[in-house]
Design an enzyme around this catalytic site. Structure first.
Site, PDB file in Angstrom:
ATOM      1  N   HIS A   1       0.816  -1.214   0.000  1.00  0.00           N
ATOM      2  CA  HIS A   1       0.000   0.000   0.000  1.00  0.00           C
ATOM      3  C   HIS A   1       0.857   1.274   0.000  1.00  0.00           C
ATOM      4  CE1 HIS A   1       0.762   1.149   4.229  1.00  0.00           C
ATOM      5  NE2 HIS A   1       0.887  -0.163   4.410  1.00  0.00           N
TER       6      HIS A   1
ATOM      7  N   HIS B   1      12.152  -2.145 -12.450  1.00  0.00           N
ATOM      8  CA  HIS B   1      11.890  -3.592 -12.564  1.00  0.00           C
ATOM      9  C   HIS B   1      11.930  -4.181 -11.162  1.00  0.00           C
ATOM     10  CE1 HIS B   1      13.033  -7.713 -14.568  1.00  0.00           C
ATOM     11  NE2 HIS B   1      12.019  -7.817 -13.718  1.00  0.00           N
TER      12      HIS B   1
END
Length: 210
Positions: A134, A143
């Site tokens: 979150h 990446h």
């Protein structure tokens, strides 16, 4: 949706599977290793210079199917396409919070999780079973490799690479174009352009702009 992949290597194979899982179709795989344009099994192959022609012919959008972050950025700069000419590909087995934001050109692999209020930038890769918790902010060209976990409220700068199985502690900042090596545990901020490794992660290469 019809999609053209820029790149025709192992990473492109995985992205092609993602495209199909989401109910879309790969109509071309363009790579400069191909010197001629040809069609095989219903898919076009050829050099990258054919992209504009095939986008119009196939009414297709583009994904840069290249794993290396800096190379992916170079191709984005080379193609100079508009944002709406890129696709966003999310595997059908990924779990994305309705309140999360995923940028254009980004690929989310099978089993990846993006939780509430997280924001993922453009041309990023969230690889298989990676987790973005979150309120994280994930920059462009990042990446997050297979099995890596980015805990809540962490921030990853442009081009950062979090390798397989690494973990980022809550509220930590990973600087732009830095590398967190496989299996590392980051408990402190990571300087831009540097490389860290270990448990806890320590710097093994000082931050020097590329």
């Amino acid at each position: 949706m019809n999609i053209i992949l820029i790149g025709d290597s192992g990473h492109a194979k995985v992205i092609a599977d993602n495209v199909v899982s989401a109910g879309n179709r790969v109509v071309a795989r363009l790579d400069d290793k191909h010197t001629e344009v040809f069609k095989a099994n219903g898919c076009w192959f050829g050099p990258v210079s054919e992209v504009s022609k095939l986008m119009e012919k196939e009414q297709a959008k583009v994904i840069i199917a290249i794993g290396a972050n800096s190379v992916r950025r170079k191709f984005v700069e080379r193609l100079a396409l508009n944002a709406d000419q890129y696709a966003t590909v999310i595997h059908s087995n990924a779990v994305i919070s309705p309140s999360a934001a995923i940028g254009y050109g980004t690929v989310v692999m099978p089993g990846a999780v993006v939780n509430a209020e997280a924001a993922v930038g453009n041309h990023a890769i969230l690889n298989s079973r990676s987790v973005v918790e979150h309120d994280c902010i994930v920059g462009d060209y990042v990446h997050i490799a297979s099995g890596a976990v980015v805990a809540g409220l962490a921030k990853l700068g442009e081009g950062a690479l979090v390798e397989t199985g690494a973990s980022i502690s809550p509220m930590k900042e990973i600087g732009q174009w830095s590398v967190v090596r496989a299996g590392s545990a980051v408990i402190e901020d990571v300087e831009a352009f540097s490389t860290v490794m270990g448990v806890p992660a320590l710097e093994i290469k000082a931050g020097v702009e590329k």
